[in-house]
Design a protein around this motif. Structure first.
Motif, PDB file in Angstrom:
ATOM      1  N   VAL A 146      57.631 -46.642  23.270  1.00  0.00           N
ATOM      2  CA  VAL A 146      57.166 -46.271  21.933  1.00  0.00           C
ATOM      3  C   VAL A 146      56.073 -47.244  21.509  1.00  0.00           C
ATOM      4  N   ASN A 147      54.948 -46.702  21.103  1.00  0.00           N
ATOM      5  CA  ASN A 147      53.822 -47.519  20.647  1.00  0.00           C
ATOM      6  C   ASN A 147      53.975 -47.750  19.144  1.00  0.00           C
ATOM      7  N   VAL A 148      54.331 -48.979  18.751  1.00  0.00           N
ATOM      8  CA  VAL A 148      54.553 -49.276  17.335  1.00  0.00           C
ATOM      9  C   VAL A 148      53.373 -50.058  16.771  1.00  0.00           C
ATOM     10  N   VAL A 149      52.993 -49.706  15.543  1.00  0.00           N
ATOM     11  CA  VAL A 149      51.863 -50.357  14.869  1.00  0.00           C
ATOM     12  C   VAL A 149      52.269 -50.662  13.432  1.00  0.00           C
ATOM     13  N   TRP A 150      51.927 -51.865  12.981  1.00  0.00           N
ATOM     14  CA  TRP A 150      52.200 -52.265  11.597  1.00  0.00           C
ATOM     15  C   TRP A 150      50.881 -52.273  10.829  1.00  0.00           C
ATOM     16  N   ILE A 151      50.880 -51.663   9.635  1.00  0.00           N
ATOM     17  CA  ILE A 151      49.690 -51.611   8.785  1.00  0.00           C
ATOM     18  C   ILE A 151      49.893 -52.549   7.594  1.00  0.00           C
ATOM     19  N   THR A 152      48.919 -53.419   7.338  1.00  0.00           N
ATOM     20  CA  THR A 152      49.073 -54.408   6.274  1.00  0.00           C
ATOM     21  C   THR A 152      47.745 -54.724   5.583  1.00  0.00           C
ATOM     22  N   LYS A 153      47.853 -55.218   4.354  1.00  0.00           N
ATOM     23  CA  LYS A 153      46.678 -55.723   3.631  1.00  0.00           C
ATOM     24  C   LYS A 153      46.438 -57.202   3.918  1.00  0.00           C
ATOM     25  N   ASP A 154      47.396 -57.827   4.595  1.00  0.00           N
ATOM     26  CA  ASP A 154      47.338 -59.270   4.850  1.00  0.00           C
ATOM     27  C   ASP A 154      46.566 -59.546   6.141  1.00  0.00           C
ATOM     28  N   LYS A 155      45.316 -59.930   6.015  1.00  0.00           N
ATOM     29  CA  LYS A 155      44.478 -60.182   7.192  1.00  0.00           C
ATOM     30  C   LYS A 155      45.010 -61.326   8.053  1.00  0.00           C
ATOM     31  N   ALA A 156      45.734 -62.245   7.430  1.00  0.00           N
ATOM     32  CA  ALA A 156      46.198 -63.442   8.139  1.00  0.00           C
ATOM     33  C   ALA A 156      47.149 -63.121   9.285  1.00  0.00           C
ATOM     34  N   ILE A 157      47.865 -62.005   9.206  1.00  0.00           N
ATOM     35  CA  ILE A 157      48.833 -61.691  10.268  1.00  0.00           C
ATOM     36  C   ILE A 157      48.324 -60.624  11.235  1.00  0.00           C
ATOM     37  N   CYS A 158      47.127 -60.116  11.017  1.00  0.00           N
ATOM     38  CA  CYS A 158      46.595 -59.043  11.871  1.00  0.00           C
ATOM     39  C   CYS A 158      46.199 -59.578  13.250  1.00  0.00           C
ATOM     40  N   ASN A 159      46.444 -58.755  14.284  1.00  0.00           N
ATOM     41  CA  ASN A 159      46.043 -59.137  15.644  1.00  0.00           C
ATOM     42  C   ASN A 159      45.171 -58.074  16.307  1.00  0.00           C
ATOM     43  N   ASN A 160      44.849 -57.023  15.547  1.00  0.00           N
ATOM     44  CA  ASN A 160      43.995 -55.922  16.009  1.00  0.00           C
ATOM     45  C   ASN A 160      44.611 -55.131  17.161  1.00  0.00           C
ATOM     46  N   LYS A 161      45.904 -55.329  17.388  1.00  0.00           N
ATOM     47  CA  LYS A 161      46.607 -54.576  18.435  1.00  0.00           C
ATOM     48  C   LYS A 161      47.808 -53.847  17.826  1.00  0.00           C
ATOM     49  N   THR A 162      48.846 -54.620  17.540  1.00  0.00           N
ATOM     50  CA  THR A 162      50.049 -54.004  16.968  1.00  0.00           C
ATOM     51  C   THR A 162      50.138 -54.194  15.455  1.00  0.00           C
ATOM     52  N   ILE A 163      49.349 -55.108  14.901  1.00  0.00           N
ATOM     53  CA  ILE A 163      49.316 -55.321  13.450  1.00  0.00           C
ATOM     54  C   ILE A 163      47.873 -55.167  12.992  1.00  0.00           C
ATOM     55  N   LEU A 164      47.620 -54.116  12.209  1.00  0.00           N
ATOM     56  CA  LEU A 164      46.248 -53.752  11.849  1.00  0.00           C
ATOM     57  C   LEU A 164      45.989 -53.904  10.354  1.00  0.00           C
ATOM     58  N   TYR A 165      44.766 -54.286  10.040  1.00  0.00           N
ATOM     59  CA  TYR A 165      44.347 -54.414   8.642  1.00  0.00           C
ATOM     60  C   TYR A 165      44.198 -53.026   8.028  1.00  0.00           C
ATOM     61  N   LYS A 166      44.825 -52.820   6.897  1.00  0.00           N
ATOM     62  CA  LYS A 166      44.929 -51.489   6.294  1.00  0.00           C
ATOM     63  C   LYS A 166      43.582 -50.808   6.092  1.00  0.00           C
ATOM     64  N   TYR A 167      42.556 -51.554   5.711  1.00  0.00           N
ATOM     65  CA  TYR A 167      41.277 -50.939   5.370  1.00  0.00           C
ATOM     66  C   TYR A 167      40.288 -50.939   6.535  1.00  0.00           C
ATOM     67  N   SER A 168      40.811 -51.129   7.751  1.00  0.00           N
ATOM     68  CA  SER A 168      39.958 -51.046   8.938  1.00  0.00           C
ATOM     69  C   SER A 168      39.943 -49.609   9.454  1.00  0.00           C
ATOM     70  N   LEU A 169      38.864 -49.249  10.125  1.00  0.00           N
ATOM     71  CA  LEU A 169      38.742 -47.903  10.685  1.00  0.00           C
ATOM     72  C   LEU A 169      39.834 -47.652  11.717  1.00  0.00           C
ATOM     73  N   LYS A 170      40.171 -48.675  12.496  1.00  0.00           N
ATOM     74  CA  LYS A 170      41.193 -48.524  13.529  1.00  0.00           C
ATOM     75  C   LYS A 170      42.557 -48.193  12.915  1.00  0.00           C
ATOM     76  N   ALA A 171      42.896 -48.851  11.813  1.00  0.00           N
ATOM     77  CA  ALA A 171      44.179 -48.596  11.155  1.00  0.00           C
ATOM     78  C   ALA A 171      44.229 -47.172  10.600  1.00  0.00           C
ATOM     79  N   ILE A 172      43.137 -46.732   9.997  1.00  0.00           N
ATOM     80  CA  ILE A 172      43.095 -45.386   9.416  1.00  0.00           C
ATOM     81  C   ILE A 172      43.177 -44.324  10.510  1.00  0.00           C
ATOM     82  N   MET A 173      42.414 -44.501  11.593  1.00  0.00           N
ATOM     83  CA  MET A 173      42.433 -43.529  12.685  1.00  0.00           C
ATOM     84  C   MET A 173      43.794 -43.496  13.376  1.00  0.00           C
ATOM     85  N   THR A 174      44.403 -44.669  13.540  1.00  0.00           N
ATOM     86  CA  THR A 174      45.739 -44.729  14.142  1.00  0.00           C
ATOM     87  C   THR A 174      46.739 -43.975  13.278  1.00  0.00           C
TER      88      THR A 174
END
Length: 380
Positions: free
Chosen positions: A56-84
């Protein structure tokens, strides 16, 4: 209000676009606490699935840039997070799709799982009489923005009474609410802590509005000098943690300067450290229901009971029936009961077990697995 309407209009094209896009198998998107915090039931299930079910491919969406890794934890207002999020198969939240993730995902072609954030004794959702969804203004709003009518594919619960309340609160069929236990409570069985010092946690529930400052001290007999002397003489530490959506009164906080009173950060995952405490002080918060799993004393401090049930929330239960401990009217009574429980933690033991069994059908540390299996049934 204008900003919110603008955001809703921005979400409309994506909402309709999702009807044309088939969901990607085994892509699950998680969010919690208005997108601001990485904790609670979604976090524990997210980490469990990530560790135990790599298919299972799990992804966490957050407004907190400090914990984002651009893989499994994505910044909410990024294109990647929205497309995912557009192509995901399952969405898992602690509050609402509108705040934890995005409004547009509340789409009939996808599965939304309501994990919630505590076993409620106060009325929530549709049962909360503060909210009127049937007025003309809301009906027009729901017609224009259909994603505002949140419907969940699956809701979890911890007991039969909790299951009935959840179905009522979210206007769901009882068959949609599954009795699984809460993922965040697995920590009581999978992690074991030794109590190294006599610590007490005071954790009141939400009051008034989000981000309001709350003072439950000065008006209820909290004399800093007396309390500090009491704590120091008895070698006790008092940790204060406000509800994550409230703030501590700044004036009160600045007036207290002692190593025996500590103010915990609102972003702290409280369930991970509940076992550190010898006693907790609660009011109408579901946190004490989690703490029952430790079989340790609870002091109830419903200082503002009449005001709370008339101005804030009504309760699902008769308060005395579900609160296995003394009910204190002020801080002086709280101090008296701290000493009583310090001398004899067995007081109220039978009542605590009775209420624990009432609210926790499962007491085994396997709630994450049960929730995971229910989601598999849902998507298959």
């Amino acid at each position: 209000m204008i900003k919110k309407i603008f955001i809703y209009f921005m979400n409309l094209p994506l909402y309709y676009f999702m009807f044309l896009i088939p969901p990607k198998r085994n892509l699950w998107v998680f969010g919690a606490w208005y997108g601001e915090k990485y904790f609670d039931n979604p976090r524990f299930l997210f980490e469990y699935v990530q560790k135990n079910n790599p298919q299972v491919n799990v992804v966490w969406i957050t407004k907190d840039k400090a914990i984002c890794n651009n893989k499994t934890i994505l910044y909410k207002y990024s294109l990647k997070a929205i497309m995912t999020s557009i192509i995901a198969e399952v969405y898992l939240i602690s509050h609402s799709t509108l705040t934890d993730l995005y409004p547009f995902i509340n789409n009939k072609t996808r599965k939304v799982v309501q994990l919630w954030h505590g076993i409620p004794i106060k009325k929530i959702g549709k049962d909360d009489n503060r909210y009127n969804h049937q007025n003309i203004k809301n009906k027009i709003k729901f017609f224009i923005f259909p994603f505002l009518i949140e419907k969940y594919s699956l809701i979890i619960s911890s007991s039969e009474s909790d299951r009935i309340n959840m179905a009522s609160a979210f206007d769901a069929a009882l068959s949609q609410v599954k009795l699984t236990g809460y993922p965040r409570n697995d920590v009581f069985y999978n992690n074991h802590y030794e109590v190294k010092e006599f610590k007490i946690l005071y954790a009141p529930t939400l009051r008034d509005k989000v981000d309001d400052e709350v003072n439950l001290f000065d008006d209820f007999g909290f004399d800093s000098n007396i309390v500090l002397q009491f704590l120091e003489e008895n070698n006790i530490y008092l940790d204060i943690k406000m509800h994550p959506a409230n703030k501590i009164d700044k004036k009160f906080k600045s007036s207290v300067k002692s190593k025996h009173i500590r103010f915990l950060e609102s972003k702290m995952e409280i369930n991970e450290i509940l076992q550190d405490y010898s006693i907790i002080i609660s009011d109408y918060s579901g946190l004490y229901i989690d703490y029952l799993l430790t079989d340790r004393p609870i002091i109830f401090a419903p200082f503002d009971y009449k005001k709370y049930i008339t101005k804030d929330r009504e309760l699902y239960y008769k308060y005395d029936d579900v609160t296995p401990g003394p009910k204190c009217r002020n801080w002086n009574e709280v101090l008296e009961w701290i000493i009583k429980f310090k001398e004899n933690p067995e007081l109220y033991k039978e009542k605590r077990k009775e209420v624990k069994d009432r609210f926790h059908k499962y007491q085994d540390g396997n709630s994450c697995e049960r929730v995971y299996r229910e989601i598999l049934k849902l998507v298959n």
